[in-house]
Design a protein around this motif. Structure first.
Motif, PDB file in Angstrom:
ATOM      1  N   PHE A 143       2.149  20.616 -22.511  1.00 26.98           N
ATOM      2  CA  PHE A 143       0.709  20.700 -22.258  1.00 26.98           C
ATOM      3  C   PHE A 143       0.148  19.523 -21.460  1.00 26.98           C
ATOM      4  CE2 PHE A 143       1.523  23.790 -25.490  1.00 26.98           C
ATOM      5  CZ  PHE A 143       0.710  24.852 -25.110  1.00 26.98           C
ATOM      6  N   TYR A 147      -3.320  19.767 -19.434  1.00 26.40           N
ATOM      7  CA  TYR A 147      -4.412  18.866 -19.831  1.00 26.40           C
ATOM      8  C   TYR A 147      -4.445  17.626 -18.935  1.00 26.40           C
ATOM      9  CZ  TYR A 147      -4.498  21.680 -24.159  1.00 26.40           C
ATOM     10  OH  TYR A 147      -4.594  22.711 -25.078  1.00 26.40           O
ATOM     11  N   LEU A 160      -8.876  30.151 -22.344  1.00 23.06           N
ATOM     12  CA  LEU A 160      -8.358  30.758 -23.577  1.00 23.06           C
ATOM     13  C   LEU A 160      -9.434  31.616 -24.238  1.00 23.06           C
ATOM     14  CD1 LEU A 160      -6.511  27.639 -25.069  1.00 23.06           C
ATOM     15  CD2 LEU A 160      -5.433  29.647 -24.055  1.00 23.06           C
ATOM     16  N   TRP A 164     -10.235  36.093 -25.103  1.00 21.50           N
ATOM     17  CA  TRP A 164     -10.633  36.714 -26.387  1.00 21.50           C
ATOM     18  C   TRP A 164     -11.986  37.404 -26.289  1.00 21.50           C
ATOM     19  CZ3 TRP A 164      -6.447  37.758 -28.130  1.00 21.50           C
ATOM     20  CH2 TRP A 164      -5.403  36.852 -28.232  1.00 21.50           C
ATOM     21  N   GLY A 187      -5.025  23.243 -36.108  1.00 27.06           N
ATOM     22  CA  GLY A 187      -5.256  22.211 -35.095  1.00 27.06           C
ATOM     23  C   GLY A 187      -4.314  21.059 -35.364  1.00 27.06           C
ATOM     24  N   GLY A 188      -4.703  19.840 -34.963  1.00 28.33           N
ATOM     25  CA  GLY A 188      -3.854  18.660 -35.173  1.00 28.33           C
ATOM     26  C   GLY A 188      -2.511  18.850 -34.525  1.00 28.33           C
ATOM     27  N   ASP A 189      -1.438  18.252 -35.093  1.00 27.89           N
ATOM     28  CA  ASP A 189      -0.086  18.529 -34.624  1.00 27.89           C
ATOM     29  C   ASP A 189       0.583  19.406 -35.673  1.00 27.89           C
ATOM     30  OD1 ASP A 189       2.549  18.671 -33.921  1.00 27.89           O
ATOM     31  OD2 ASP A 189       2.737  16.554 -33.384  1.00 27.89           O
ATOM     32  N   PHE A 190       0.668  20.685 -35.394  1.00 30.52           N
ATOM     33  CA  PHE A 190       1.156  21.613 -36.414  1.00 30.52           C
ATOM     34  C   PHE A 190       2.647  21.468 -36.716  1.00 30.52           C
ATOM     35  CE2 PHE A 190       0.211  24.893 -32.837  1.00 30.52           C
ATOM     36  CZ  PHE A 190       1.391  24.629 -32.155  1.00 30.52           C
ATOM     37  N   PHE A 191       3.362  20.677 -35.918  1.00 36.59           N
ATOM     38  CA  PHE A 191       4.776  20.426 -36.232  1.00 36.59           C
ATOM     39  C   PHE A 191       4.939  19.273 -37.221  1.00 36.59           C
ATOM     40  CE2 PHE A 191       5.430  22.403 -31.926  1.00 36.59           C
ATOM     41  CZ  PHE A 191       6.085  23.531 -32.392  1.00 36.59           C
ATOM     42  N   ALA A 204      -2.227  32.504 -32.706  1.00 43.46           N
ATOM     43  CA  ALA A 204      -2.441  33.335 -31.527  1.00 43.46           C
ATOM     44  C   ALA A 204      -1.825  32.651 -30.313  1.00 43.46           C
ATOM     45  CB  ALA A 204      -3.936  33.563 -31.297  1.00 43.46           C
ATOM     46  N   ARG A 205      -0.922  33.318 -29.678  1.00 46.82           N
ATOM     47  CA  ARG A 205      -0.280  32.829 -28.452  1.00 46.82           C
ATOM     48  C   ARG A 205       0.294  31.428 -28.640  1.00 46.82           C
ATOM     49  NH1 ARG A 205      -4.618  33.945 -23.842  1.00 46.82           N
ATOM     50  NH2 ARG A 205      -6.026  32.936 -25.297  1.00 46.82           N
ATOM     51  N   HIS A 208       4.901  32.093 -28.710  1.00 46.62           N
ATOM     52  CA  HIS A 208       5.527  32.402 -27.407  1.00 46.62           C
ATOM     53  C   HIS A 208       5.765  31.146 -26.561  1.00 46.62           C
ATOM     54  CE1 HIS A 208       1.643  33.060 -24.756  1.00 46.62           C
ATOM     55  NE2 HIS A 208       1.631  31.902 -25.368  1.00 46.62           N
ATOM     56  N   ASP A 209       5.158  30.026 -26.988  1.00 50.73           N
ATOM     57  CA  ASP A 209       5.370  28.774 -26.239  1.00 50.73           C
ATOM     58  C   ASP A 209       6.690  28.090 -26.589  1.00 50.73           C
ATOM     59  OD1 ASP A 209       2.896  28.931 -24.993  1.00 50.73           O
ATOM     60  OD2 ASP A 209       1.881  27.696 -26.506  1.00 50.73           O
ATOM     61  N   TRP A 210       7.284  28.498 -27.729  1.00 49.55           N
ATOM     62  CA  TRP A 210       8.365  27.691 -28.287  1.00 49.55           C
ATOM     63  C   TRP A 210       9.653  28.479 -28.459  1.00 49.55           C
ATOM     64  CZ3 TRP A 210       6.697  22.929 -27.903  1.00 49.55           C
ATOM     65  CH2 TRP A 210       5.327  22.681 -27.997  1.00 49.55           C
TER      66      TRP A 210
HETATM   67  C1  SAM Z   1      -1.411  29.227 -25.325  1.00 55.52           C
HETATM   68  S1  SAM Z   1      -2.502  28.217 -26.208  1.00 55.52           S
HETATM   69  C2  SAM Z   1      -3.230  29.339 -27.372  1.00 55.52           C
HETATM   70  C3  SAM Z   1      -4.465  28.796 -28.010  1.00 55.52           C
HETATM   71  C4  SAM Z   1      -5.270  29.765 -28.912  1.00 55.52           C
HETATM   72  N1  SAM Z   1      -4.590  30.004 -30.149  1.00 55.52           N
HETATM   73  C5  SAM Z   1      -5.580  31.044 -28.172  1.00 55.52           C
HETATM   74  O1  SAM Z   1      -4.884  32.055 -28.370  1.00 55.52           O
HETATM   75  O2  SAM Z   1      -6.524  31.064 -27.388  1.00 55.52           O
HETATM   76  C6  SAM Z   1      -1.403  27.256 -27.173  1.00 55.52           C
HETATM   77  C7  SAM Z   1      -2.129  26.132 -27.888  1.00 55.52           C
HETATM   78  O3  SAM Z   1      -1.214  25.405 -28.713  1.00 55.52           O
HETATM   79  C8  SAM Z   1      -1.686  24.070 -28.744  1.00 55.52           C
HETATM   80  N2  SAM Z   1      -0.595  23.197 -29.213  1.00 55.52           N
HETATM   81  C9  SAM Z   1       0.521  22.860 -28.551  1.00 55.52           C
HETATM   82  N3  SAM Z   1       1.282  22.039 -29.298  1.00 55.52           N
HETATM   83  C10 SAM Z   1       0.624  21.858 -30.469  1.00 55.52           C
HETATM   84  C11 SAM Z   1       0.892  21.112 -31.653  1.00 55.52           C
HETATM   85  N4  SAM Z   1       2.013  20.382 -31.769  1.00 55.52           N
HETATM   86  N5  SAM Z   1      -0.023  21.158 -32.657  1.00 55.52           N
HETATM   87  C12 SAM Z   1      -1.154  21.919 -32.556  1.00 55.52           C
HETATM   88  N6  SAM Z   1      -1.466  22.642 -31.443  1.00 55.52           N
HETATM   89  C13 SAM Z   1      -0.573  22.611 -30.422  1.00 55.52           C
HETATM   90  C14 SAM Z   1      -2.098  23.810 -27.302  1.00 55.52           C
HETATM   91  O4  SAM Z   1      -2.964  22.707 -27.219  1.00 55.52           O
HETATM   92  C15 SAM Z   1      -2.764  25.125 -26.946  1.00 55.52           C
HETATM   93  O5  SAM Z   1      -4.131  25.060 -27.209  1.00 55.52           O
END
Ligand code: SAM
Length: 298
Positions: A143, A147, A160, A164, A187-191, A204-205, A208-210
């Motif tokens: 990101f 960003y 984003l 929706w 929010g925060g760092d979800f890992f 949501a979405r 698919h990033d990981w």
């Molecule tokens: C593709 S966007 C989807 C955002 C939202 N859920 C939506 O569908 O509109 C992926 C989101 O994951 C967030 N993200 C990435 N790594 C993250 C982390 N380690 N902890 C929390 N959020 C994270 C990004 O900042 C981004 O906003």
């Protein structure tokens, strides 16, 4: 065979020239053509649009006339002078004041996704995203490029939300969520950070990033924090089980290749990820719109 009358040749040309259509959309939004026409008291001629968006008259005329062919603008000619106005499509989706505006999404796609797609052959060759080549950002920092400035961050956030504004209803009504009093959008760092306790977690979405390993790690963390009887709502674009469609989801999956560590997945793939994290009662709904919904319970 091989003549311009040939259906296969025409199809090939349509595919090859498709990128120009995207660029027309991106450029017209970036220049603010649709906003200018929305704010004007009546249709505007080329000179007025060119002056309003700060562009050359020649370029503006070409752009406006292509927008007419694409049904993004209407033109009327009086006394040999052409005047342009928005169509319903552009009023609804391409003006920033519209509640269903997709302007930020298109600008984000033009400034970020499109540039990564310029390295698609390398992404396929190497099997990884192209942030280093495109933005000089390490490939594992998914990101950082998105960003890269406050303006781009805001634009992505708006992009984003815009999706929706059109697709939110179909995914949020796919299941009866009234049984989950406390919902959490992480929010925060979800890992790493502690997750708040909730009845329903919405992803949501995100998955698919990981790659699978990180998805499993995140889902296991959510499972451990989720209240008993609680659930997880995963919103993604679902691939057909044979992965040969829908075409848009296949394209999104390729977008995940050029921009992330992930991919779009089939219902079975999500089922496996969720059940190995402990979730049960897996259900999925194809909404018929771009995004689909999956619900599983603890
Ligand atoms: C593709 S966007 C989807 C955002 C939202 N859920 C939506 O569908 O509109 C992926 C989101 O994951 C967030 N993200 C990435 N790594 C993250 C982390 N380690 N902890 C929390 N959020 C994270 C990004 O900042 C981004 O906003």
């Amino acid at each position: 065979m091989g003549s311009s009358e040939d259906h296969a040749y025409r199809l090939l040309n349509d595919y090859a020239n498709g990128f120009m259509v995207s660029q027309v959309l991106f450029a017209a939004c970036e220049l603010g053509v649709f906003d200018l026409l929305a704010e004007a008291p009546g249709p505007l001629d080329v000179a007025a649009v060119a002056a309003g968006v700060g562009a050359s008259a020649h370029g503006t005329e070409l752009l406006l006339d292509i927008c007419v062919s694409l049904k993004l603008l209407k033109v009327e000619t009086r006394g040999g002078k052409a005047s342009y106005r928005n169509t319903e499509l552009s009023s609804d989706y391409l003006t920033t004041v519209s509640p269903t505006s997709q302007c930020s999404m298109l600008k984000y796609m033009g400034r970020t996704s499109y540039r990564c797609w310029g390295h698609l052959a390398d992404a396929v060759r190497e099997g990884r995203n192209q942030y280093l080549e495109t933005f000089g950002v390490p490939a594992e920092e998914l990101f950082t490029a998105i960003y890269r400035s406050d303006g781009e961050r805001l634009q992505f956030m708006q992009a984003l939300q815009e999706v929706w504004s059109v697709n939110g209803r179909s995914v949020l009504t796919a299941f009866d969520l009234s049984v989950f009093p406390l919902m959490c959008d992480l929010g925060g760092d979800f890992f790493k950070d502690p997750l708040p306790e909730a009845d329903l977690y919405i992803l949501a979405r995100v998955l698919h990033d990981w790659a699978d390993g990180k998805c499993s790690h995140l889902l296991e963390r959510i499972y451990h924090t989720c209240k008993p009887g609680g659930g997880i709502l995963v919103i993604e674009s679902l691939l057909d089980e044979d992965r040969r469609g829908p075409l848009l989801t296949q394209l999104y999956s390729l977008n995940m290749l050029v921009q992330t560590e992930g991919q779009e997945r089939t219902p079975t793939q999500y089922h496996m990820l969720l059940s190995s994290a402990g979730f049960r009662d897996f259900q999925f709904k194809k909404t018929g719109a771009i995004y689909d919904a999956i619900l599983a319970r603890k």
